[in-house]
Scaffold this motif. Structure first.
Motif, mmCIF file in Angstrom:
data_model
loop_
_atom_site.group_PDB
_atom_site.id
_atom_site.type_symbol
_atom_site.label_atom_id
_atom_site.label_comp_id
_atom_site.label_asym_id
_atom_site.label_seq_id
_atom_site.Cartn_x
_atom_site.Cartn_y
_atom_site.Cartn_z
ATOM 1 N N ALA A 3 -22.189 0.586 -3.071
ATOM 2 C CA ALA A 3 -22.322 1.132 -1.716
ATOM 3 C C ALA A 3 -23.640 1.879 -1.555
ATOM 4 O O ALA A 3 -24.282 1.823 -0.493
ATOM 5 C CB ALA A 3 -21.145 2.060 -1.408
ATOM 6 N N ALA A 4 -24.070 2.600 -2.612
ATOM 7 C CA ALA A 4 -25.322 3.350 -2.537
ATOM 8 C C ALA A 4 -26.514 2.417 -2.403
ATOM 9 O O ALA A 4 -27.449 2.683 -1.632
ATOM 10 C CB ALA A 4 -25.476 4.228 -3.779
ATOM 11 N N VAL A 5 -26.507 1.311 -3.167
ATOM 12 C CA VAL A 5 -27.613 0.356 -3.077
ATOM 13 C C VAL A 5 -27.652 -0.292 -1.691
ATOM 14 O O VAL A 5 -28.723 -0.487 -1.110
ATOM 15 C CB VAL A 5 -27.486 -0.708 -4.193
ATOM 16 C CG1 VAL A 5 -28.509 -1.818 -3.997
ATOM 17 C CG2 VAL A 5 -27.675 -0.061 -5.549
ATOM 18 N N SER A 6 -26.475 -0.606 -1.138
ATOM 19 C CA SER A 6 -26.425 -1.146 0.230
ATOM 20 C C SER A 6 -27.031 -0.147 1.210
ATOM 21 O O SER A 6 -27.796 -0.516 2.110
ATOM 22 C CB SER A 6 -24.978 -1.459 0.619
ATOM 23 O OG SER A 6 -24.430 -2.440 -0.215
ATOM 24 N N VAL A 9 -18.277 9.275 1.098
ATOM 25 C CA VAL A 9 -16.931 9.482 0.567
ATOM 26 C C VAL A 9 -15.968 8.401 1.054
ATOM 27 O O VAL A 9 -15.185 7.844 0.279
ATOM 28 C CB VAL A 9 -16.414 10.880 0.958
ATOM 29 C CG1 VAL A 9 -14.973 11.073 0.507
ATOM 30 C CG2 VAL A 9 -17.305 11.964 0.358
ATOM 31 N N ALA A 10 -16.013 8.084 2.343
ATOM 32 C CA ALA A 10 -15.016 7.181 2.928
ATOM 33 C C ALA A 10 -15.218 5.728 2.505
ATOM 34 O O ALA A 10 -14.244 5.035 2.190
ATOM 35 C CB ALA A 10 -15.044 7.292 4.452
ATOM 36 N N ASN A 11 -16.461 5.264 2.484
ATOM 37 C CA ASN A 11 -16.702 3.838 2.212
ATOM 38 C C ASN A 11 -16.175 3.387 0.852
ATOM 39 O O ASN A 11 -15.423 2.410 0.765
ATOM 40 C CB ASN A 11 -18.199 3.527 2.334
ATOM 41 C CG ASN A 11 -18.540 2.977 3.713
ATOM 42 O OD1 ASN A 11 -17.662 2.671 4.499
ATOM 43 N ND2 ASN A 11 -19.827 2.864 3.984
ATOM 44 N N PRO A 12 -16.565 4.036 -0.267
ATOM 45 C CA PRO A 12 -16.045 3.588 -1.567
ATOM 46 C C PRO A 12 -14.525 3.681 -1.660
ATOM 47 O O PRO A 12 -13.882 2.825 -2.280
ATOM 48 C CB PRO A 12 -16.722 4.526 -2.569
ATOM 49 C CG PRO A 12 -17.928 5.057 -1.861
ATOM 50 C CD PRO A 12 -17.536 5.131 -0.426
ATOM 51 N N ALA A 13 -13.945 4.723 -1.047
ATOM 52 C CA ALA A 13 -12.485 4.865 -1.090
ATOM 53 C C ALA A 13 -11.804 3.712 -0.359
ATOM 54 O O ALA A 13 -10.766 3.201 -0.803
ATOM 55 C CB ALA A 13 -12.073 6.200 -0.468
ATOM 56 N N ILE A 14 -12.382 3.276 0.757
ATOM 57 C CA ILE A 14 -11.808 2.166 1.514
ATOM 58 C C ILE A 14 -11.945 0.858 0.734
ATOM 59 O O ILE A 14 -11.000 0.066 0.650
ATOM 60 C CB ILE A 14 -12.483 2.057 2.895
ATOM 61 C CG1 ILE A 14 -12.078 3.246 3.772
ATOM 62 C CG2 ILE A 14 -12.114 0.749 3.585
ATOM 63 C CD1 ILE A 14 -12.829 3.322 5.092
ATOM 64 N N VAL A 15 -13.134 0.619 0.159
ATOM 65 C CA VAL A 15 -13.349 -0.615 -0.614
ATOM 66 C C VAL A 15 -12.404 -0.658 -1.810
ATOM 67 O O VAL A 15 -11.812 -1.698 -2.129
ATOM 68 C CB VAL A 15 -14.817 -0.718 -1.072
ATOM 69 C CG1 VAL A 15 -15.007 -1.915 -1.994
ATOM 70 C CG2 VAL A 15 -15.742 -0.840 0.134
ATOM 71 N N LEU A 62 -29.937 7.807 3.133
ATOM 72 C CA LEU A 62 -30.367 8.454 1.885
ATOM 73 C C LEU A 62 -29.309 9.435 1.375
ATOM 74 O O LEU A 62 -29.136 9.599 0.157
ATOM 75 C CB LEU A 62 -31.696 9.176 2.096
ATOM 76 C CG LEU A 62 -32.905 8.256 2.317
ATOM 77 C CD1 LEU A 62 -34.153 9.077 2.629
ATOM 78 C CD2 LEU A 62 -33.148 7.374 1.088
ATOM 79 N N THR A 63 -28.579 10.081 2.275
ATOM 80 C CA THR A 63 -27.478 10.958 1.876
ATOM 81 C C THR A 63 -26.391 10.162 1.175
ATOM 82 O O THR A 63 -25.826 10.596 0.159
ATOM 83 C CB THR A 63 -26.895 11.685 3.106
ATOM 84 O OG1 THR A 63 -27.929 12.407 3.761
ATOM 85 C CG2 THR A 63 -25.803 12.655 2.700
ATOM 86 N N VAL A 64 -26.090 8.958 1.707
ATOM 87 C CA VAL A 64 -25.104 8.083 1.067
ATOM 88 C C VAL A 64 -25.569 7.728 -0.343
ATOM 89 O O VAL A 64 -24.791 7.762 -1.310
ATOM 90 C CB VAL A 64 -24.893 6.798 1.903
ATOM 91 C CG1 VAL A 64 -23.873 5.883 1.220
ATOM 92 C CG2 VAL A 64 -24.428 7.139 3.308
ATOM 93 N N VAL A 65 -26.842 7.390 -0.471
ATOM 94 C CA VAL A 65 -27.397 7.005 -1.782
ATOM 95 C C VAL A 65 -27.275 8.156 -2.776
ATOM 96 O O VAL A 65 -26.775 7.985 -3.899
ATOM 97 C CB VAL A 65 -28.876 6.585 -1.636
ATOM 98 C CG1 VAL A 65 -29.494 6.340 -3.002
ATOM 99 C CG2 VAL A 65 -28.987 5.330 -0.779
ATOM 100 N N VAL A 66 -27.713 9.340 -2.389
ATOM 101 C CA VAL A 66 -27.741 10.484 -3.309
ATOM 102 C C VAL A 66 -26.325 10.856 -3.754
ATOM 103 O O VAL A 66 -26.058 11.047 -4.947
ATOM 104 C CB VAL A 66 -28.438 11.686 -2.638
ATOM 105 C CG1 VAL A 66 -28.266 12.951 -3.485
ATOM 106 C CG2 VAL A 66 -29.917 11.392 -2.440
ATOM 107 N N GLY A 89 -10.996 12.707 5.446
ATOM 108 C CA GLY A 89 -12.068 13.693 5.488
ATOM 109 C C GLY A 89 -13.424 13.060 5.716
ATOM 110 O O GLY A 89 -14.238 13.568 6.506
ATOM 111 N N GLY A 90 -13.695 11.937 5.021
ATOM 112 C CA GLY A 90 -14.985 11.278 5.173
ATOM 113 C C GLY A 90 -15.210 10.765 6.584
ATOM 114 O O GLY A 90 -16.289 10.961 7.162
ATOM 115 N N MET A 91 -14.202 10.122 7.160
ATOM 116 C CA MET A 91 -14.385 9.577 8.505
ATOM 117 C C MET A 91 -14.404 10.680 9.565
ATOM 118 O O MET A 91 -15.030 10.532 10.619
ATOM 119 C CB MET A 91 -13.313 8.528 8.785
ATOM 120 C CG MET A 91 -13.508 7.284 7.908
ATOM 121 S SD MET A 91 -12.329 5.946 8.169
ATOM 122 C CE MET A 91 -12.910 5.232 9.703
#
Length: 405
Positions: free
Chosen positions: A68-71, A290-296, A228-232, A254-256
């Motif tokens: 997700a961070a690389v995306s 936070v939300a994206n990896p949890a959903i995947v 960049l916040t997602v990446v870090v 919480g993430g959404m």
């Protein structure tokens, strides 16, 4: 084989990028972009399917977070890099940048990625793919053009797709997966998180360029903190720690909620300097991280390991579906709001046309004010969609865990 699919996706994406760079007109460019979409679909599915197979259950959450961070890094670097290229070269050079990247990736895949495949192989569901693509196209076009006939055709084709999926020997989409609340909740979250964020960021691009009068490079740099916040947060493992500490339902909710709050701050930031916008983008990035990896992870926890390719395909399809519907729906909502606020004498199909027809500075200010107001309404609608998605997704995943317990 998953490695072959990944290799094919890279080859198609590289070849069609080259075709796009030298397109002679809009028709050729659109055709090349469609080809890039095919390559991109294979790439998204292939990369995630390989990651799910290579890493075990303990390492998988971190791998998904890095994926997700690389995306997000690609998303962050695209606008400013595109702005630099446009400032010094023709638009075709943007597509040429893909070619050397593809060449390096082809070598890396050959050397580093092991081959794997689902032992229960079946034939591709071409009829299902055609019905799904045609139906989705009809719905998106209907939203943009406000055409009820296209809407009816799109809905009918999607209904035919669902009927076919029940009868096909090797269906593209296993409808039985939707009996699992984790899967249904995760898919709902994917669609609504991308619907709200992609649609709102599309409107933010116009806000920065048309209202803020920034060039493409300046606009891209101002939007970069979001990704960049997602990446870090993902690369540092912070998001994975929070997901483990909170559990998937709370992490997604919480993430959404953070993402929705960030969209609200962005919507209210027009004309007040960069700091309010930066605050909103940082909140959005933290929420997505936070939300994206949890959903995947929730998607793949409901899919058998041998069906990793199907799970990756569903995740990628729902991401693109949410993005397409978000840009179409929020863009149309913004357009309708702007048209309603415009004086009758200033009505036009686009902002540049409306400004060109303005006779005085006061009329131009009225047109720009109406456009800024319409953008804000569109961004707030995106925030509402994200918040609703977070609530529904978290509830369904919580209920599935309670049922399992």
């Amino acid at each position: 084989g998953r490695r072959r699919i990944l290799t094919a996706g890279l080859a198609v994406f590289g070849a069609t990028s080259l075709a796009a760079a030298f397109a002679s007109g809009p028709g050729a460019l659109i055709a090349a972009r469609a080809g890039m979409g095919v390559g991109g679909a294979l790439l998204i599915t292939g990369t995630l399917a390989v990651a799910i197979q290579v890493f075990d259950a303990q390492e998988r959450p971190k791998a998904i977070g890095i994926w997700a961070a690389v995306s997000a890094l690609g998303f962050a670097s695209g606008p400013p890099l595109g702005g630099v290229v446009l400032a010094h070269a023709s638009w075709g050079a943007i597509f040429l940048l893909n070619v050397p990247v593809v060449a390096v990736c082809l070598v890396a895949v050959r050397l580093l990625v092991p081959e794997s495949r689902n032992p229960a192989r079946g034939r591709p569901d071409l009829a299902g793919a055609l019905l799904a693509t045609a139906g989705t196209t009809g719905v998106v076009y209907a939203i943009i053009a406000m055409d009820w006939r296209a809407a009816a055709a799109g809905v009918a084709l999607l209904a035919a797709f669902l009927v076919w999926q029940r009868r096909a020997r090797n269906p593209m989409l296993n409808l039985a997966l939707f009996r699992d609340r984790r899967f249904t909740g995760a898919v709902t979250g994917i669609v609504l998180i991308t619907f709200g964020s992609s649609g709102a960021l599309f409107l933010l691009t116009m806000q920065l360029q048309f209202i803020g009068e920034h060039d493409p490079l300046q606009a891209g740099l101002r939007m970069a903190p979001f990704a960049l916040t997602v990446v870090v947060l993902n690369a540092a493992g912070v998001a994975a720690l929070l997901i483990r500490a909170l559990g998937a339902p709370l992490a997604i909710a919480g993430g959404m909620t953070l993402l929705a709050a960030g969209l609200v701050v962005v919507a209210q930031s027009g004309g007040e300097g960069y700091w309010p916008l930066l605050t909103g983008l940082l909140l959005m990035g933290a929420g997505c991280a936070v939300a994206n990896p949890a959903i995947v992870e929730a998607v793949f926890s409901a899919v058998p390991p041998d069906d990793a390719g199907a799970g990756a395909g569903i995740e990628g399809t729902m991401t693109e579906l949410g993005s397409s519907l978000g840009v179409a729906a929020l863009g149309t909502f913004m357009q309708l709001r702007w048209t309603a606020l415009l004086p009758a004498a200033a009505a036009a199909d686009s902002l540049p046309d409306s400004l060109a027809a303005a006779g005085t500075a006061a009329e131009r200010d009225t047109i720009l004010s109406a456009f800024a107001d319409a953008l804000r309404y569109g961004e707030l609608a995106g925030a509402a969609a994200v918040l609703a998605g977070g609530c529904v997704t978290a509830l369904l995943i919580h209920l599935s865990r309670r049922d399992a317990a």
